[in-house]
Design a protein around this motif. Structure first.
Motif, PDB file in Angstrom:
ATOM      1  N   ALA A 144       0.727  -1.373   0.013  1.00 49.42           N
ATOM      2  CA  ALA A 144      -0.048   0.205   0.071  1.00 49.42           C
ATOM      3  C   ALA A 144       0.824   1.151   0.206  1.00 49.42           C
ATOM      4  CB  ALA A 144      -0.813   0.056   1.546  1.00 49.42           C
ATOM      5  N   LEU A 145       2.389   1.241   0.688  1.00 47.60           N
ATOM      6  CA  LEU A 145       2.968   2.210   0.553  1.00 47.60           C
ATOM      7  C   LEU A 145       3.495   2.611  -0.836  1.00 47.60           C
ATOM      8  CD1 LEU A 145       5.818   2.818   3.019  1.00 47.60           C
ATOM      9  CD2 LEU A 145       6.461   2.767   0.701  1.00 47.60           C
ATOM     10  N   ALA A 174      -0.451  11.853  -9.739  1.00 48.86           N
ATOM     11  CA  ALA A 174      -1.860  11.657  -9.254  1.00 48.86           C
ATOM     12  C   ALA A 174      -2.028  12.348  -8.206  1.00 48.86           C
ATOM     13  CB  ALA A 174      -2.062  10.215  -9.633  1.00 48.86           C
ATOM     14  N   SER A 175      -1.438  12.449  -7.359  1.00 51.08           N
ATOM     15  CA  SER A 175      -1.301  13.302  -5.892  1.00 51.08           C
ATOM     16  C   SER A 175      -0.343  14.155  -5.723  1.00 51.08           C
ATOM     17  CB  SER A 175      -1.649  12.055  -4.878  1.00 51.08           C
ATOM     18  OG  SER A 175      -0.616  11.539  -4.689  1.00 51.08           O
ATOM     19  N   ASP A 176      -0.652  15.076  -4.747  1.00 49.21           N
ATOM     20  CA  ASP A 176       0.461  16.130  -4.260  1.00 49.21           C
ATOM     21  C   ASP A 176       1.219  15.524  -3.062  1.00 49.21           C
ATOM     22  OD1 ASP A 176      -1.386  16.447  -2.394  1.00 49.21           O
ATOM     23  OD2 ASP A 176      -2.096  18.631  -3.243  1.00 49.21           O
ATOM     24  N   ARG A 177       2.172  16.349  -2.437  1.00 50.25           N
ATOM     25  CA  ARG A 177       2.584  15.890  -1.312  1.00 50.25           C
ATOM     26  C   ARG A 177       1.736  15.834  -0.228  1.00 50.25           C
ATOM     27  NH1 ARG A 177       7.420  14.537  -0.030  1.00 50.25           N
ATOM     28  NH2 ARG A 177       8.208  15.406  -2.125  1.00 50.25           N
ATOM     29  N   ALA A 178       0.719  16.608   0.055  1.00 49.45           N
ATOM     30  CA  ALA A 178      -0.253  16.682   1.169  1.00 49.45           C
ATOM     31  C   ALA A 178      -1.162  15.147   0.732  1.00 49.45           C
ATOM     32  CB  ALA A 178      -1.151  17.603   0.914  1.00 49.45           C
ATOM     33  N   GLY A 179      -1.358  15.056  -0.412  1.00 52.83           N
ATOM     34  CA  GLY A 179      -2.053  13.859  -0.656  1.00 52.83           C
ATOM     35  C   GLY A 179      -1.290  12.459  -0.246  1.00 52.83           C
ATOM     36  N   LEU A 180       0.224  12.328  -0.274  1.00 51.30           N
ATOM     37  CA  LEU A 180       0.775  11.432  -0.185  1.00 51.30           C
ATOM     38  C   LEU A 180       0.927  11.184   1.061  1.00 51.30           C
ATOM     39  CD1 LEU A 180       3.216   9.228  -0.998  1.00 51.30           C
ATOM     40  CD2 LEU A 180       4.713  10.981  -0.670  1.00 51.30           C
ATOM     41  N   GLN A 181       1.070  12.394   2.042  1.00 55.47           N
ATOM     42  CA  GLN A 181       1.272  12.227   3.556  1.00 55.47           C
ATOM     43  C   GLN A 181      -0.264  11.785   4.073  1.00 55.47           C
ATOM     44  OE1 GLN A 181       2.254  16.207   4.314  1.00 55.47           O
ATOM     45  NE2 GLN A 181       4.566  15.735   4.007  1.00 55.47           N
ATOM     46  N   ALA A 182      -1.183  12.201   3.652  1.00 57.01           N
ATOM     47  CA  ALA A 182      -2.652  11.561   4.085  1.00 57.01           C
ATOM     48  C   ALA A 182      -2.738  10.145   3.693  1.00 57.01           C
ATOM     49  CB  ALA A 182      -3.657  12.624   3.207  1.00 57.01           C
ATOM     50  N   ALA A 183      -2.264   9.852   2.512  1.00 57.69           N
ATOM     51  CA  ALA A 183      -2.369   8.321   2.288  1.00 57.69           C
ATOM     52  C   ALA A 183      -1.536   7.360   3.118  1.00 57.69           C
ATOM     53  CB  ALA A 183      -2.100   8.214   0.701  1.00 57.69           C
ATOM     54  N   LEU A 184      -0.691   8.040   3.562  1.00 57.17           N
ATOM     55  CA  LEU A 184       0.610   7.258   4.565  1.00 57.17           C
ATOM     56  C   LEU A 184      -0.135   7.169   6.074  1.00 57.17           C
ATOM     57  CD1 LEU A 184       4.104   8.368   2.977  1.00 57.17           C
ATOM     58  CD2 LEU A 184       2.784   6.154   2.538  1.00 57.17           C
ATOM     59  N   PRO A 200      -2.725   5.971   7.538  1.00 58.86           N
ATOM     60  CA  PRO A 200      -3.274   4.601   8.128  1.00 58.86           C
ATOM     61  C   PRO A 200      -2.216   3.460   7.972  1.00 58.86           C
ATOM     62  CG  PRO A 200      -4.218   5.420   5.836  1.00 58.86           C
ATOM     63  CD  PRO A 200      -3.416   6.476   6.235  1.00 58.86           C
ATOM     64  N   ILE A 201      -1.366   3.457   6.764  1.00 59.37           N
ATOM     65  CA  ILE A 201      -0.478   2.590   6.953  1.00 59.37           C
ATOM     66  C   ILE A 201       0.821   2.740   7.770  1.00 59.37           C
ATOM     67  CG2 ILE A 201       1.651   2.182   5.242  1.00 59.37           C
ATOM     68  CD1 ILE A 201       0.133   3.202   2.805  1.00 59.37           C
ATOM     69  N   GLN A 202       0.962   3.999   8.211  1.00 63.79           N
ATOM     70  CA  GLN A 202       1.631   4.313   9.512  1.00 63.79           C
ATOM     71  C   GLN A 202       1.261   3.622  10.773  1.00 63.79           C
ATOM     72  OE1 GLN A 202       2.308   8.579   9.062  1.00 63.79           O
ATOM     73  NE2 GLN A 202       4.408   8.092   7.991  1.00 63.79           N
ATOM     74  N   GLN A 203       0.040   3.776  11.010  1.00 61.11           N
ATOM     75  CA  GLN A 203      -0.737   3.315  12.055  1.00 61.11           C
ATOM     76  C   GLN A 203      -0.834   1.845  12.118  1.00 61.11           C
ATOM     77  OE1 GLN A 203      -4.660   5.118  11.603  1.00 61.11           O
ATOM     78  NE2 GLN A 203      -3.745   7.254  12.638  1.00 61.11           N
ATOM     79  N   ALA A 204      -0.941   1.069  10.707  1.00 65.80           N
ATOM     80  CA  ALA A 204      -0.989  -0.099  11.003  1.00 65.80           C
ATOM     81  C   ALA A 204       0.465  -0.843  11.170  1.00 65.80           C
ATOM     82  CB  ALA A 204      -1.581  -0.678   9.571  1.00 65.80           C
ATOM     83  N   LEU A 205       1.446  -0.376  10.754  1.00 64.31           N
ATOM     84  CA  LEU A 205       2.866  -0.781  10.737  1.00 64.31           C
ATOM     85  C   LEU A 205       3.070  -0.305  12.200  1.00 64.31           C
ATOM     86  CD1 LEU A 205       4.558   0.637   7.688  1.00 64.31           C
ATOM     87  CD2 LEU A 205       4.284  -1.940   8.409  1.00 64.31           C
ATOM     88  N   GLN A 206       2.899   0.718  12.797  1.00 64.60           N
ATOM     89  CA  GLN A 206       3.105   0.892  14.302  1.00 64.60           C
ATOM     90  C   GLN A 206       2.605  -0.174  15.236  1.00 64.60           C
ATOM     91  OE1 GLN A 206       2.030   4.824  14.876  1.00 64.60           O
ATOM     92  NE2 GLN A 206       4.050   5.567  15.128  1.00 64.60           N
ATOM     93  N   THR A 207       1.434  -0.562  15.024  1.00 66.21           N
ATOM     94  CA  THR A 207       0.739  -1.800  15.615  1.00 66.21           C
ATOM     95  C   THR A 207       1.606  -3.026  15.458  1.00 66.21           C
ATOM     96  OG1 THR A 207      -1.292  -0.380  15.775  1.00 66.21           O
ATOM     97  CG2 THR A 207      -1.659  -3.021  15.940  1.00 66.21           C
ATOM     98  N   ALA A 208       1.843  -3.157  14.073  1.00 67.29           N
ATOM     99  CA  ALA A 208       2.494  -4.467  13.799  1.00 67.29           C
ATOM    100  C   ALA A 208       3.868  -4.529  14.351  1.00 67.29           C
ATOM    101  CB  ALA A 208       2.888  -4.664  12.313  1.00 67.29           C
ATOM    102  N   LEU A 209       4.706  -3.456  14.483  1.00 70.55           N
ATOM    103  CA  LEU A 209       6.040  -3.442  15.191  1.00 70.55           C
ATOM    104  C   LEU A 209       6.029  -3.596  16.748  1.00 70.55           C
ATOM    105  CD1 LEU A 209       7.557  -0.562  13.090  1.00 70.55           C
ATOM    106  CD2 LEU A 209       7.969  -3.206  12.839  1.00 70.55           C
ATOM    107  N   GLU A 210       4.843  -3.141  17.278  1.00 64.02           N
ATOM    108  CA  GLU A 210       4.594  -3.273  18.888  1.00 64.02           C
ATOM    109  C   GLU A 210       4.341  -4.714  19.270  1.00 64.02           C
ATOM    110  OE1 GLU A 210       1.381  -1.081  19.794  1.00 64.02           O
ATOM    111  OE2 GLU A 210       2.457   1.031  19.687  1.00 64.02           O
ATOM    112  N   ARG A 211       3.653  -5.628  18.386  1.00 64.55           N
ATOM    113  CA  ARG A 211       3.456  -6.814  18.235  1.00 64.55           C
ATOM    114  C   ARG A 211       4.605  -7.651  17.961  1.00 64.55           C
ATOM    115  NH1 ARG A 211       0.694  -9.319  14.697  1.00 64.55           N
ATOM    116  NH2 ARG A 211       0.332  -7.704  13.220  1.00 64.55           N
ATOM    117  N   GLY A 212       5.236  -7.202  17.114  1.00 67.75           N
ATOM    118  CA  GLY A 212       6.667  -7.957  16.529  1.00 67.75           C
ATOM    119  C   GLY A 212       7.794  -7.694  17.550  1.00 67.75           C
ATOM    120  N   THR A 213       7.750  -6.752  18.396  1.00 68.90           N
ATOM    121  CA  THR A 213       8.682  -6.565  19.284  1.00 68.90           C
ATOM    122  C   THR A 213       8.533  -7.561  20.558  1.00 68.90           C
ATOM    123  OG1 THR A 213       8.996  -4.114  19.129  1.00 68.90           O
ATOM    124  CG2 THR A 213      10.024  -5.076  21.227  1.00 68.90           C
TER     125      THR A 213
END
Length: 298
Positions: free
Chosen positions: A189-190, A201-211, A213-226
């Motif tokens: 997704a990233l 197709a998107s600007d930098r603000a759009g890129l940051q907004a799209a990232l 939920p991905i960042q949130q999901a990865l943070q949760t995954a890394l917490e579990r992974g640790t």
């Protein structure tokens, strides 16, 4: 030549342009054949004899390459200075052989130039020959420890390397492997978001907004992974949490990409050269490799 009348051998004096060796065009060609097309010194001599009807000794081939190296020295210095002061640089390294000993070939590349350096160190001492410790721009790299001296907000860790690492965990068929599969889904997704931004197709603000939920999901995954019992997932998760900010520099800075592919691409011809030869045998040979790669790649 042999006189057709008296059969005596007549030798004319050498013209002035021949007193210092072969001419500049042939000298440059020899350097080009050896340094760009990676022909061995003997293969260069054979090619010139077969194609140009020019018998030339191996010593003359080596001397010509050294003349090319000397001529490239000021250009190499300028390239190196330009790279060291660039706002964004991608760095990588690969093994080399010098006089039979292990060495390392480093490259720092920008959108305009690429600089190569050969050192005996893969650590910070080797990196110093390429990029200063006080470098103030953004460095894209893999997760090799030598790069850890730069702060996270001025680093971009390579997502391509990370993808390969996570995919290996997913394919290991361990009970914890589904964790890696979930992370791969977020990485996919990233790159979808990044390609949309790169293609306009998107600007930098759009890129940051799209990232977000991905960042949130990865943070949760890394917490579990640790907390994972498998040490490979636990170690990777802890490392990524430590360098979390360096994963997202591409979303904040212009000219920064999420991968280190730029450095890997310019290093690949040198890797092929290394596999075809026995490395270098002297400091002069090292300087030739550095300069010809820097000039030709730039």
């Amino acid at each position: 030549v042999c006189c057709p009348t008296c059969a005596a051998t007549v030798t004319a004096p050498a013209p002035p342009e021949a007193t210092s060796g072969y001419g500049p065009r042939l000298t440059a060609l020899i350097g080009h054949l050896h340094g760009t097309y990676h022909l061995s010194y003997r293969a260069v001599a054979d090619l010139l004899a077969d194609v140009a009807d020019l018998p030339i000794g191996l010593g003359s081939v080596v001397a010509s390459a050294e003349r090319v190296s000397t001529a490239m020295a000021p250009v190499d210095v300028a390239i190196h200075a330009a790279v060291r002061t660039a706002a964004v640089v991608n760095v990588d390294e690969t093994s080399w052989r010098c006089a039979g000993n292990r060495a390392w070939l480093w490259v720092a590349t920008t959108a305009r130039a690429s600089s190569f350096r050969l050192t005996t160190s893969r650590g910070r001492a080797g990196l110093d020959a390429l990029i200063a410790a006080e470098y103030g721009g953004v460095i894209g790299s893999d997760r090799w420890s030598a790069y850890n001296r730069y702060p996270a907000d001025r680093r971009q860790l390579c997502w391509a390397h990370l993808t390969r690492n996570v995919r290996a965990l997913a394919e290991a068929r361990m009970p914890e492997s589904p964790w890696a599969s979930d992370v791969l889904t977020q990485i996919d997704a990233l790159f979808v978001a990044w390609h949309a931004f790169r293609d306009g197709a998107s600007d930098r603000a759009g890129l940051q907004a799209a990232l977000v939920p991905i960042q949130q999901a990865l943070q949760t995954a890394l917490e579990r992974g640790t907390a994972c019992r498998w040490y490979k997932i636990a170690g990777l998760s802890q490392e990524l949490r430590t360098w979390w900010e360096a994963l997202w520099t591409f979303a904040r800075h212009d000219g920064v990409e999420p991968t280190n592919n730029a450095a890997e691409r310019v290093l690949r011809p040198a890797v092929i050269w290394r596999k075809q030869c026995f490395g270098t045998q002297s400091d002069d040979g090292n300087r030739f490799v550095e300069r010809i790669l820097s000039v030709v790649t730039t």
